[in-house]
Structures are given as C-alpha cells and as structure tokens.
Write an enzyme that holds these catalytic residues in place. Structure first.
Site, PDB file in Angstrom:
ATOM      1  N   CYS A  52      32.691  40.178  48.935  1.00 29.94           N
ATOM      2  CA  CYS A  52      33.496  40.427  50.125  1.00 29.94           C
ATOM      3  C   CYS A  52      32.792  41.484  50.956  1.00 29.94           C
ATOM      4  O   CYS A  52      32.444  42.554  50.455  1.00 29.94           O
ATOM      5  CB  CYS A  52      34.889  40.906  49.711  1.00 29.94           C
ATOM      6  SG  CYS A  52      35.930  41.393  51.104  1.00 29.94           S
ATOM      7  N   CYS A  55      35.038  44.878  51.003  1.00 27.93           N
ATOM      8  CA  CYS A  55      35.252  45.771  49.853  1.00 27.93           C
ATOM      9  C   CYS A  55      34.228  45.638  48.738  1.00 27.93           C
ATOM     10  O   CYS A  55      34.226  46.437  47.809  1.00 27.93           O
ATOM     11  CB  CYS A  55      36.657  45.573  49.279  1.00 27.93           C
ATOM     12  SG  CYS A  55      36.872  44.030  48.363  1.00 27.93           S
ATOM     13  N   CYS A 101      40.554  37.628  50.052  1.00 26.10           N
ATOM     14  CA  CYS A 101      40.027  38.431  48.953  1.00 26.10           C
ATOM     15  C   CYS A 101      41.212  39.046  48.204  1.00 26.10           C
ATOM     16  O   CYS A 101      42.070  39.682  48.818  1.00 26.10           O
ATOM     17  CB  CYS A 101      39.124  39.526  49.507  1.00 26.10           C
ATOM     18  SG  CYS A 101      38.543  40.696  48.248  1.00 26.10           S
ATOM     19  N   CYS A 104      41.129  43.196  48.486  1.00 25.68           N
ATOM     20  CA  CYS A 104      41.446  43.953  49.705  1.00 25.68           C
ATOM     21  C   CYS A 104      42.278  43.158  50.712  1.00 25.68           C
ATOM     22  O   CYS A 104      42.573  43.664  51.783  1.00 25.68           O
ATOM     23  CB  CYS A 104      40.176  44.479  50.355  1.00 25.68           C
ATOM     24  SG  CYS A 104      39.137  43.208  51.120  1.00 25.68           S
ATOM     25  N   CYS A 126      35.932  26.765  52.528  1.00 26.72           N
ATOM     26  CA  CYS A 126      35.212  26.891  53.792  1.00 26.72           C
ATOM     27  C   CYS A 126      35.330  28.357  54.214  1.00 26.72           C
ATOM     28  O   CYS A 126      36.377  28.792  54.684  1.00 26.72           O
ATOM     29  CB  CYS A 126      35.842  25.951  54.814  1.00 26.72           C
ATOM     30  SG  CYS A 126      35.005  25.938  56.396  1.00 26.72           S
TER      31      CYS A 126
END
Length: 141
Positions: A52, A55, A101, A104, A126
């Site tokens: 991510c 984070c 995510c 976060c 996607c």
C-alpha cells in the site's frame, strides 16, 4: 463481504495530505481512479511484493499479477486473507465491490468476478498503480 475490523493505521486528512501527493490523496483517501494505461504498474511484470502506497502494508505479489489488458494492474488474489477488505460500491450508477487496504482503509480499486479470465480464482482485483508501491527485493513466501 468480510466483517469490518478497524484499521490499525489511522490519520487525519491533513496528515494524509502531508504524506501523499495530490494524486495519491485523491485515489487512496477519496476513492478516485487514475486514468487507464497511465499508471506505473499496469503492464509491469516485475517480480516482488506490492505494498500500500499510503501505509506500506503488503497487499499483493507479482505471482498473482496477470495481464487483463484493462489498463490497470490486475491480480487474481491478494497476498493473504485479511490484507484487503471489501465494501459494496454503488457509485457511478454501478454495483461494484470496492477493495481497500485493511491496515489503513485506503482505496485500492475494485474486485470483479466471473469475467472468464483463465486464473485460479476467476477474480480480477483491478487496482490503481498509484495505490501501490512495488518492492522488488521482496518476495512473499
């Protein structure tokens, strides 16, 4: 849809704006979408772990990445259960599954199923390139 678990990384919009570029903030924190065929990873097949961008949580690996020719990075599964979470999304007049995510709560992209891709799951995560950062020196076990 999975049961909601509170994110472990919590910041204010002002904190996120200080850490992210305007484009990253628009996609990750405001559920925007980058234009197709413009992102850094849409056609990349480099090996590594995709984290991510907000984070640093590990989300996907290159082993599950495939060429869907849709203009965004596509994966047939996340790195592990619990790394992403799913929300019903009815924006833009469509019924979709939003992918976020789990660490976060940043917007990553959408999940599509039953499109006929020859992958083990027949799922296509996607994901916006701007939501990810590839760590080439890492490979998930």
């Amino acid at each position: 849809m999975s049961e909601f678990v509170a994110p472990s990384v919590v910041k204010t919009d002002e904190q996120w704006k200080q850490e992210l570029t305007p484009e990253e903030f628009a996609v990750l924190r405001q559920a925007g979408t980058e234009r197709p065929f413009t992102g850094e990873y849409w056609d990349s097949m480099q090996e590594g772990v995709y984290e991510c961008r907000a984070c640093g949580a590990e989300l996907f690996t290159s082993r599950e990445k495939f060429s869907s020719h849709c203009g965004w990075p596509s994966f047939y599964a996340p790195l592990a259960d619990g790394t992403v979470r799913y929300l019903h999304d009815t924006s833009m007049g469509m019924k979709r599954v939003e992918v976020r995510c789990a660490a976060c709560d940043s917007h990553l992209g959408h999940l599509f199923e039953g499109e006929g891709y020859e992958t083990p799951t027949d799922q296509r995560f996607c994901i916006n390139s701007v939501s990810l950062r590839l760590k080439q020196d890492r490979q998930a076990d």
